[in-house]
Design an enzyme around this catalytic site. Sequence first.
Site, PDB file in Angstrom:
ATOM      1  N   SER A 190      63.937  10.486 -11.323  1.00  0.00           N
ATOM      2  CA  SER A 190      63.795  11.735 -10.576  1.00  0.00           C
ATOM      3  C   SER A 190      64.581  11.734  -9.269  1.00  0.00           C
ATOM      4  O   SER A 190      65.159  12.746  -8.880  1.00  0.00           O
ATOM      5  CB  SER A 190      62.315  12.007 -10.293  1.00  0.00           C
ATOM      6  OG  SER A 190      61.615  12.239 -11.480  1.00  0.00           O
ATOM      7  N   HIS A 247      61.678  11.920  -4.915  1.00  0.00           N
ATOM      8  CA  HIS A 247      62.404  13.192  -4.986  1.00  0.00           C
ATOM      9  C   HIS A 247      63.034  13.531  -3.641  1.00  0.00           C
ATOM     10  O   HIS A 247      64.209  13.898  -3.553  1.00  0.00           O
ATOM     11  CB  HIS A 247      61.449  14.322  -5.390  1.00  0.00           C
ATOM     12  CG  HIS A 247      60.868  14.167  -6.754  1.00  0.00           C
ATOM     13  ND1 HIS A 247      59.902  15.015  -7.258  1.00  0.00           N
ATOM     14  CD2 HIS A 247      61.098  13.243  -7.732  1.00  0.00           C
ATOM     15  CE1 HIS A 247      59.583  14.644  -8.485  1.00  0.00           C
ATOM     16  NE2 HIS A 247      60.290  13.560  -8.786  1.00  0.00           N
TER      17      HIS A 247
END
Length: 292
Positions: free
Chosen positions: A148, A200
């Site tokens: 991610s 993230h």
Amino acid sequence: MADPERGPPEKPRPNNYSYNSNQYYVGTSEAQWTSWLIPMFVVANIVVFIVAMIINNCPKHNLGFDGKCVAKFLGRLSFQPLKENPLFGPSSRTNWELLNGSRLYIGIRLEQQFGFIRVGIIYLLSGFGGSILSALFLQSNNISVGASGALFGLLGAMLSELITNWSIYTNKAAALLTLVVIIAINLAVGILPRVGNFAHIGGFLTGFLLGFIFLLRPQFGWIESRNLPANARVKSKHKAYQYVLVVVASALLIAGLTTGLVLLFKGENLNKHCGWCHYLSCVPTSKWRCRN
């Protein structure tokens, strides 16, 4: 001179030649690369997700405390109860986001326009930056792994590419608004349980800075002007503000990664210095729990 990503130089094209990779971009005579790196990541993510779901085997291992398996007709591929994993995936012991694979589409345009070498560098370094920030906010030694951070790095690079090449876009406001909405939605997913939102955020910031460094485009008209007389050519390939952004982004990137590594090797846990930061990774509601 041959470009290692594109191959031998192409023959000069007519001055009116252009392509339009998206509705916001002013066409130039630059050729596109064939995207293969990002599609390869898509296939790899899908394969890993399927393997994780087979190992998870919700119908066999789910004890029913959080509800029934979702889509039980899929058999071993059925999803964990949404109260445990709202992202339609396996349990915490084999957790993998289905959205991981679906986010990879964002890098295809970048690879087509800038080549696999630059996009690959951004992808890898963004994953590294995301991992550093995630490690600095570990809770109860629960390690978060996944792609991610690297994927959000591509999102960040798309944003900085838009900013640094601002003058060659047409519908600037529409392009910026569309990208901001996509980024906001993806970051909002990070408040769900089983998602490492610090990876993230770290990956996004790393990719954002790398985009200023690797994704510069020549100012509009520079490529076409090479076929014009010397006195009619655009003198500078890039604008002054692009060079300034490269310097500033390079300094911030080096400082950020260095600081992160120093804190990591010192064993610092930033949760001790920020009592509310854990809400950036998971917000508890009546529908799910933010448990370790």
